[in-house]
Motif scaffolding. Structure first.
Motif, mmCIF file in Angstrom:
data_model
loop_
_atom_site.group_PDB
_atom_site.id
_atom_site.type_symbol
_atom_site.label_atom_id
_atom_site.label_comp_id
_atom_site.label_asym_id
_atom_site.label_seq_id
_atom_site.Cartn_x
_atom_site.Cartn_y
_atom_site.Cartn_z
ATOM 1 N N ASN A 123 0.672 31.037 -16.267
ATOM 2 C CA ASN A 123 0.171 32.377 -16.556
ATOM 3 C C ASN A 123 0.927 32.980 -17.726
ATOM 4 O O ASN A 123 2.157 32.932 -17.762
ATOM 5 C CB ASN A 123 0.324 33.292 -15.331
ATOM 6 C CG ASN A 123 -0.760 33.052 -14.304
ATOM 7 O OD1 ASN A 123 -1.911 33.477 -14.473
ATOM 8 N ND2 ASN A 123 -0.396 32.323 -13.248
ATOM 9 N N GLY A 124 0.177 33.501 -18.657
ATOM 10 C CA GLY A 124 0.810 34.110 -19.829
ATOM 11 C C GLY A 124 -0.068 33.903 -21.053
ATOM 12 O O GLY A 124 -1.248 33.531 -20.940
ATOM 13 N N SER A 125 0.524 34.134 -22.217
ATOM 14 C CA SER A 125 -0.253 33.947 -23.451
ATOM 15 C C SER A 125 0.670 33.534 -24.586
ATOM 16 O O SER A 125 1.880 33.767 -24.549
ATOM 17 C CB SER A 125 -0.993 35.232 -23.824
ATOM 18 O OG SER A 125 -0.076 36.246 -24.170
ATOM 19 N N LYS A 126 0.066 32.914 -25.543
ATOM 20 C CA LYS A 126 0.778 32.472 -26.759
ATOM 21 C C LYS A 126 0.082 33.077 -27.970
ATOM 22 O O LYS A 126 -1.115 33.385 -27.922
ATOM 23 C CB LYS A 126 0.754 30.935 -26.866
ATOM 24 C CG LYS A 126 1.381 30.219 -25.675
ATOM 25 C CD LYS A 126 2.881 30.382 -25.662
ATOM 26 C CE LYS A 126 3.513 29.704 -24.452
ATOM 27 N NZ LYS A 126 4.971 29.899 -24.432
ATOM 28 N N ILE A 127 0.823 33.182 -29.059
ATOM 29 C CA ILE A 127 0.227 33.752 -30.265
ATOM 30 C C ILE A 127 0.647 32.929 -31.487
ATOM 31 O O ILE A 127 1.657 32.229 -31.457
ATOM 32 C CB ILE A 127 0.636 35.239 -30.432
ATOM 33 C CG1 ILE A 127 -0.265 35.939 -31.455
ATOM 34 C CG2 ILE A 127 2.109 35.383 -30.802
ATOM 35 C CD1 ILE A 127 -0.157 37.449 -31.439
ATOM 36 N N PHE A 128 -0.148 33.049 -32.544
ATOM 37 C CA PHE A 128 0.093 32.319 -33.803
ATOM 38 C C PHE A 128 0.141 30.811 -33.578
ATOM 39 O O PHE A 128 1.029 30.122 -34.094
ATOM 40 C CB PHE A 128 1.392 32.781 -34.478
ATOM 41 C CG PHE A 128 1.461 34.254 -34.748
ATOM 42 C CD1 PHE A 128 0.401 34.913 -35.375
ATOM 43 C CD2 PHE A 128 2.576 34.993 -34.385
ATOM 44 C CE1 PHE A 128 0.462 36.276 -35.620
ATOM 45 C CE2 PHE A 128 2.635 36.347 -34.626
ATOM 46 C CZ PHE A 128 1.578 36.999 -35.240
ATOM 47 N N ILE A 129 -0.806 30.299 -32.814
ATOM 48 C CA ILE A 129 -0.792 28.870 -32.498
ATOM 49 C C ILE A 129 -1.692 28.114 -33.473
ATOM 50 O O ILE A 129 -2.932 28.224 -33.408
ATOM 51 C CB ILE A 129 -1.239 28.612 -31.040
ATOM 52 C CG1 ILE A 129 -0.381 29.445 -30.082
ATOM 53 C CG2 ILE A 129 -1.149 27.121 -30.727
ATOM 54 C CD1 ILE A 129 1.121 29.251 -30.222
#
Lengths: 376, 380
Positions: B153-159
């Motif tokens: 659970n969560g999120s990533k950015i600039f991938i």
């Protein structure tokens, strides 16, 4: 590919390191006075130890470049003096000297027994080979040198001076004794930096030179000799600039660790730490480029000339930048006249104008690029 | 010391240059302009052997050493391939695939690496989060073991490659209180329940590379997709740094070599005031600025690669020096190249504005220049 120094190069570094740690040798970094006699005795003391250490006979390449950087990190002026005096003349003798000339001059130079100077620049001959006005005419089986050189480093100290002059339509090197009749050193110039080099004008008033003391490079394009002298200066200046960066970085790092009023040392501030990081980055980049240029020259790589110019420009320009950053970190201490960083700020400016001056070098680099595009 | 490449390395470099100039670079302008990922070019990189160059042959690679791999990346840039595709290749081959190669089980390697080498699969790495960029220990994506699977659970950015990736190496913590020691890596496949990618971000440069957020909403990952064991993720992420600071920045250097050749040709042809502008000193000065930067940067980039080939422990100082120099000191030559072409340099068709935009990432991605300075000043 191998980024490590060869075993023989490491041994040379070890020997130079031992000399730098030898308390019986006068400390070149502590030299305050710049009278020719003081500088001369110190230079001779070092040459007599550098010779047996193999420094003066080391071939151009990464080993010599590394050793020069090491010496320059202690004393930029000493490293430069050795390189552009005895070192440069030894290189020219190895390339163009007759067996007799090599026996007479090269061996003593490599043993550290001679102080040498190379006289090239003239008042009206900047970077162009066609403007040399110093000439030699034949007279009674000898050659007679006449002309003037504007800035000759080490001239007042030199046992032998190699003068670049025109003779019979070619450029040649004339080996004259320091203090020879007709060879007149002017007063040392009041230079911005590198005062220990005792740079002075040189008047040649009918100096008589025996034919066996003349070196005429064979089969070279016109201007080739000047290029070699300048290339020798370029390599020396690049290496010494790298050593200067090391010196400045070390001085600044030590100063930044000392607590000052305000409760924390300069290194406690991010802007100071970032300045140190920039200094180290420029220092390492310049060293790698200088080492690669030295390797390319020794390996007769196609890009050797271009890399040497790139290394010279990058190292000398950024030595000024690193010295300025160090001065900023050291504040008032660095502004004192005899502080190593204050000297480095002054000394490093020579790199921009000596050898191939920055602008001239850049034009030459671009010329190589344009030629490559034409060929491809 | 010996700074020469081997005959084999130079021959391979020539092959890469010719291949890329003929088949890949001509496609770059359109994909950059439209911010489109070039699937066809990516597959051709795989077929040519670029994507898995350093993988062992049993996993579809060629077993090349790091220096050769970096040389190939530089050659792609020198051939004129856009920075977007090169970034996608770097994220795919080094940040995703190499992590599986080094830390994966035999089964994981067999399952993913051949497809990643051929380009049949596209890979990405999910590390950066909105609140955890360079501060990896602050990442908040959680992984909770539930029987034979983990729930992420969560999120990533600039991938990089986020919207197009089939396989993602995702970092999440199994124990937030343990900070670094809780970070673990997981292989997450496209289509996995609870896993989605956001729309591509509109970026200044490297536009053909698709960059997005990744979302994990009770994302179910089989336990066998844990990579390298629980709690080992932080060190695994750090190990990608060697690639970040050699293979991933080499194409930027290559791109400036391409720009230099383009500028030199233009300077020879462009006439002003009755002569080629190559005869003007100010123009030559710009060419020299480019050349000096390129040669200076090469020494640093190949030092990192060579050390890795020697099996030496990662020298974070030298790696950071390489990254900082390429990132910060490339700005002036890139600007000089664009300016040399005057109005043409500002136009898309002449590629130099693209190289300028693409190169701007070098001081931001993979750890900003400020982070590199922090590392250097701490270690020096």
């Amino acid at each position: 590919m191998n980024y490590d120094l060869d075993a023989s190069d490491k041994e040379l570094l070890d020997r130079v390191t031992a000399l730098l740690n030898d308390e019986n040798l006068p400390d070149p970094a502590a030299l305050q006075r710049v009278e020719a006699s003081t500088v001369g005795s110190l230079l001779r003391a070092w040459l007599q130890r550098l010779g047996p250490a193999g420094y003066l006979a080391a071939p151009a390449g990464p080993g010599l470049t590394s050793a020069r950087m090491l010496l320059a990190a202690r004393s930029p002026w000493l490293a430069l003096a050795v390189a552009i005096g005895p070192g440069l003349l030894a290189d020219l003798l190895a390339r163009h000297g007759s067996p007799e000339q090599q026996q007479r001059f090269l061996e003593p130079l490599r043993r550290g027994r001679l102080v040498a100077a190379v006289a090239l620049s003239e008042p009206r001959a900047g970077s162009h080979p066609d403007h040399l006005a110093t000439t030699a005419r034949r007279d009674d089986g000898q050659l007679v040198l006449s002309g003037s050189k504007s800035t000759v480093s080490l001239a007042p100290l030199a046992d032998v001076i190699a003068v670049v002059a025109e003779s019979d339509g070619a450029q040649a090197l004339f080996l004259i004794d320091g203090g020879q009749a007709g060879c007149v050193c002017g007063s040392p110039l009041d230079t911005l930096g590198y005062r220990q080099l005792c740079t002075c004008p040189l008047e040649l008033r009918g100096v008589r030179v025996a034919p066996d003391r003349v070196m005429v490079p064979d089969g070279r394009p016109r201007g080739g000799l000047l290029q070699q002298v300048r290339a020798g200066w370029d390599a020396a200046l690049a290496d010494v600039a790298c050593g200067t960066m090391r010196l400045c970085l070390e001085q600044a790092r030590e100063a930044a660790a000392v607590e000052r009023a305000g409760g924390k040392p300069p290194a406690g501030y991010q802007s100071v730490r970032f300045a140190l990081a920039e200094m180290l980055t420029l220092s390492q980049t310049a060293e790698l480029l200088a080492l690669r240029a030295a390797w390319a020259g020794a390996a007769a790589d196609r890009q050797a000339a271009s890399l040497a110019l790139c290394a010279k420009v990058f190292a000398t320009e950024n030595a000024c930048r690193v010295a300025d950053l160090a001065l900023q970190i050291m504040a008032a201490a660095g502004y004192s006249r005899d502080n190593p960083v204050a000297r480095a700020v002054r000394d490093s400016r020579l790199g921009l104008i000596a050898g191939h001056p920055g602008q001239v070098a850049r034009q030459a680099i671009a010329g190589e690029v344009l030629q490559e595009v034409e060929l491809s | 010391m010996d700074f020469a490449f081997s005959e084999e390395q130079l021959a391979f470099r020539e092959q890469v240059l010719r291949f890329a100039a003929r088949e890949i670079a001509p496609r770059s302008a359109g994909h950059d302009l439209n911010s489109e990922f070039d699937h066809q070019a990516f597959r051709r990189l795989g077929e040519f052997g670029i994507l898995g160059l350093h993988f062992p042959e049993e996993f579809g690679g060629s077993g090349a050493d790091v220096v050769t791999t970096v040389l190939a990346g530089e050659a792609l840039g020198e051939a004129g391939v856009d920075g977007g595709l090169l970034l996608s290749y770097g994220a795919h081959s080094f940040l995703c695939a190499d992590t599986i190669l080094v830390h994966g089980s035999d089964e994981q390697r067999r399952r993913y690496l051949p497809g990643l080498a051929s380009g049949e699969l596209i890979g990405c790495m999910g590390l950066t989060e909105p609140g955890a960029g360079s501060d990896v220990a602050a990442l908040r994506t959680r992984a909770e073991r539930r029987g034979d699977r983990y729930l992420l659970n969560g999120s990533k950015i600039f991938i990089t490659n986020g919207p197009v990736a089939d396989v993602a190496v995702v970092y999440a913590t199994v124990d937030a209180a343990a900070k670094h020691a809780g970070i673990s890596a997981f292989i997450v496949e496209r289509g996995c329940k609870g896993f989605s990618a956001g729309p591509p971000l509109h970026k200044m440069g490297v536009r053909s590379s698709q960059t997005s957020e990744l979302f994990f909403d009770d994302c179910e990952v089989p336990a066998e997709n844990l990579l390298g064991g629980e709690g080992n993720g932080f060190l695994m992420a750090l190990q990608t740094v060697e690639w970040d600071r050699s293979a991933l920045i080499a194409p930027f250097v290559g791109s400036l070599s391409y720009a230099l050749k383009k500028c030199a040709r233009y300077a020879r042809q462009r006439q002003q005031f009755g002569r080629a502008i190559a005869e003007f000193q100010a123009v030559r000065d710009k060419l020299a600025t480019l050349k000096i930067f390129i040669e200076a940067a090469r020494g640093l980039v190949y030092r990192v690669a060579w050390c890795k080939d020697q099996g030496r422990p990662l020298n974070h100082l030298e790696a950071a020096v390489a990254k900082l120099f390429v990132g910060d000191w490339s700005l002036e030559p890139a600007n000089a190249a664009m300016t040399l072409l005057g109005g043409y340099g500002y136009c898309h068709e002449y590629e130099l504005e693209r190289i300028f935009r693409d190169g701007r990432l070098a001081s931001i991605g993979g750890g900003t220049s400020e982070i590199q300075k922090l590392i250097i000043s701490k270690l020096m």
